[in-house]
Write a protein that holds these residues in place. Sequence first.
Motif, short mmCIF file in Angstrom:
data_model
loop_
_atom_site.label_atom_id
_atom_site.label_comp_id
_atom_site.label_asym_id
_atom_site.label_seq_id
_atom_site.Cartn_x
_atom_site.Cartn_y
_atom_site.Cartn_z
N GLY A 120 -2.50 10.49 4.29
CA GLY A 120 -1.05 10.45 4.43
C GLY A 120 -0.45 11.68 5.09
O GLY A 120 0.77 11.84 5.14
N PHE A 159 0.84 -1.20 0.00
CA PHE A 159 0.00 0.00 0.00
C PHE A 159 0.88 1.25 0.00
O PHE A 159 1.71 1.44 0.89
N VAL A 200 1.53 4.86 0.74
CA VAL A 200 0.96 5.95 1.55
C VAL A 200 1.35 7.31 1.02
O VAL A 200 0.60 8.25 1.14
N GLY A 259 -6.68 9.44 6.39
CA GLY A 259 -6.00 8.38 5.65
C GLY A 259 -5.27 8.86 4.43
O GLY A 259 -4.74 8.06 3.66
N1 LIG Z 1 1.82 1.33 10.46
C1 LIG Z 1 0.98 1.27 9.40
N2 LIG Z 1 0.82 0.11 8.73
C2 LIG Z 1 -0.02 0.05 7.67
N3 LIG Z 1 -0.73 1.06 7.22
C3 LIG Z 1 -0.62 2.25 7.85
C4 LIG Z 1 0.24 2.41 8.98
N4 LIG Z 1 0.14 3.70 9.40
C5 LIG Z 1 -0.72 4.31 8.57
N5 LIG Z 1 -1.19 3.45 7.63
C6 LIG Z 1 -2.11 3.76 6.55
O1 LIG Z 1 -1.57 4.79 5.80
C7 LIG Z 1 -2.57 5.68 5.40
C8 LIG Z 1 -2.20 7.09 5.75
O2 LIG Z 1 -2.17 7.23 7.14
P1 LIG Z 1 -1.97 8.61 7.86
O3 LIG Z 1 -0.70 9.22 7.39
O4 LIG Z 1 -2.09 8.39 9.32
O5 LIG Z 1 -3.20 9.45 7.33
P2 LIG Z 1 -3.82 10.79 7.88
O6 LIG Z 1 -2.93 11.33 8.95
O7 LIG Z 1 -3.89 11.66 6.67
O8 LIG Z 1 -5.18 10.46 8.38
C9 LIG Z 1 -3.87 5.26 6.01
O9 LIG Z 1 -4.63 4.58 5.03
C10 LIG Z 1 -3.43 4.30 7.07
O10 LIG Z 1 -4.38 3.27 7.22
#
Ligand SMILES: Nc1ncnc2c1ncn2[C@@H]1O[C@H](COP(=O)(O)OP(=O)(O)O)[C@@H](O)[C@H]1O
Lengths: 220, 263, 219
Positions: free
Chosen positions: B61, B36, B38, B59
Amino acid sequence: MSFDFAFALKIVPRVLEGIGNTLVVAILSFMGASALGFLWEIARRSNRHVRPVMQFVVDAIRSTPVLAQLYFLFYVLPYYGVVLPALVVGVFGLSFYYSGYLSEVFKAGIDLVPRGQGEAAQSLGLSRIHTVIFVIAPQMLRNVAAPLGAYSVSILKATPYLAVLAVPEMLGSAFDVASETYRYAEPMFVAGILFLCLALIAVTLVNWLERYLGVTTPPH
Amino acid sequence: MTSNPTDEQAGMGSIQTVRGGTAVSIENVSKWYGNFQVLRDVNLHVATGERIVVCGPSGSGKSTLIRCVNQLEKHQRGRIVVNGTELRPGTKGLPAIRREVGMVFQQFNLFPHLNVIDNCTLALVRARKLARNAAEAVAMENLTRVRIPEQAKKFPAQLSGGQQQRVAIARALCMKPKIMLFDEPTSALDPEMIKEVLDVMTRLADEGMTMICVTHEMGFAREVADRVIFMDGGEIVEQANPAEFFSNPVQVRTRQFLSQLLH
Amino acid sequence: MTFLQILLGIYEGFGITAIVTVLGLLYAIPFALLAGILQHFSTGAARWVVTATIEFWRSSPVIVLLYAFYYSLPAFGINLSAISVGAMVLGLNIGGYGSQSVRAALQTLNRGQREAGLALGLSRIEVLRFVELPQAIAAMTPTFINQAIQLIKGTSLVSLLTLTDMTFRAKEIAQLSYNPVGVYSGLLVAYLIICYPVTIFGRRLERSAAKGRGASHEF
Ligand SMILES: Nc1ncnc2c1ncn2[C@@H]1O[C@H](COP(=O)(O)OP(=O)(O)O)[C@@H](O)[C@H]1O
Ligand SMILES: [Mg+2]
């Protein structure tokens, strides 16, 4: 006298002769401890005068060594004319000792059942005893399954205490071999290995059972 | 682009930085969690003294991006340079780089076993090797800056959410960071406490701090930001100064997001 | 013999009980911390080695371990006193359990704590030492107290290695006078006087940790 591996290997079957008693003692003690523990916990909740008494009993059971409790039963019962086989005394002793711990398990398990459940049952007109049997206990079982599994292993590991009462379980068999051959290192070593294997098998079995039943430790 | 560094406010070692140098540069950065992706080829240059607000759907990023700036998350492709040091996997002296970058979390993340002042002095004493007295002086100065000096001896659990977040800001400021990162600092707060935290952040901006703020507080963005960044699906979709961003968004996704946010 | 005389006679073994307990703690605490931390951080083969060591010490029945080490070590040319063997075996056994509390406490810590420490520029070790461990140790104190009680009670086993602890004294007194009720209830009381206050203390701590977790059923 140096360690004789060939001799150690040769006596494995002799030591294993005790495994039947080890398992019987473990299973009976687990059942006894569960029944007593549940009883203590129900008594503790039954009324507010009994509560502190039962609390003291449970804390006292947990504050004395299992070895001392076993000696007490073993030497005191005959004094009052109660003569029982050592194995039975041992099962009573382990049941009693572990009931102190299992009552705590049941306490936590019951506390995790939402309070409204008991109130709802009693407002429907169920008696106390029916409330416990039909409403609380079934919901409690899920909560206690994992810790009960852990204690079943603990009890299995406590069975060799019965060797000091000359019960011929596995450690007892090892002592028999030792006193016949005047060699202690190998029988004790073999007993150690066998008990370790037995405990590891039991842990694996309990873990498997937990996963199979879909019960895991409830979150605190 | 209106606020100037102000000197007259009390109790702050005002940060007189010259705009124009580059504080953070992020070039072609990508990151994956397993399969996936990000972050998709993100480019962002933040000038010293610049205030950036990052917004976008959950979500998208945003957190991952700013957490790459202090390497709580490792990027897998591209270049990130912070205060002139490139951050690579295995960069030596990461703690020293992080001391120059303050971070404020959504959940505050105060240390519950330490009281307010010890939260503030921990890194000063242990990492910067400051004497206890000196560290406490710095801590009190920054607690005053966030208007909470009277709570110094309390434990985090005894404070309201807004107070905790202000302590978290003071804790970060104690390290005298050159850059501050904020990851939704008001999202976990009750409405009546949001303002006290935003006020502190606004003052910080007025003092000339370089800031990257992930937030959905659009009033704050309008008032304080030099540039608003909109992220979606791991990429920067649009960026503009706040006046333009709010009155005249170009991308469809930005418009959709803003209409959801404002209604 | 009066009950008081019996009790005093039993307490002549208190010294050995106390020494084995204290030496046992000196094995248990460092082992629990070290093994728990290593298990939390290590991966791959190293983790396997740590786990196997912990499991050996906590999965074996302690009474069997005691006999096995006491009788087998000399056959491998290692001669230790009964006190040394007793303290080591009891301590490492309890330490094995303790390591699991340490690891669990570290694992259940909010990862935001680690991140906040790192973001302030503390090194990973400093975060462990000043942020994670203090919280983990506070969280596991009730468990630790319970394990200390297990250790005190466990020292009764050294009587089987013919060390003159409280349990051994009781058996000696029982041979002098036929009064099993007095002697063995004396033995229970002797341990109760030591362990009961600790049990109550541990329960207090547990309760204050669990405060506000909801009321309980009464039947
Ligand atoms: N440790 C991780 N393992 C797998 N996926 C992750 C992890 N951390 C975040 N994600 C995924 O990465 C994406 C972006 O996360 P994030 O940066 O926290 O988004 P935001 O802060 O914009 O809400 C999301 O879809 C989240 O589910
Ligand atoms: Mg986020």
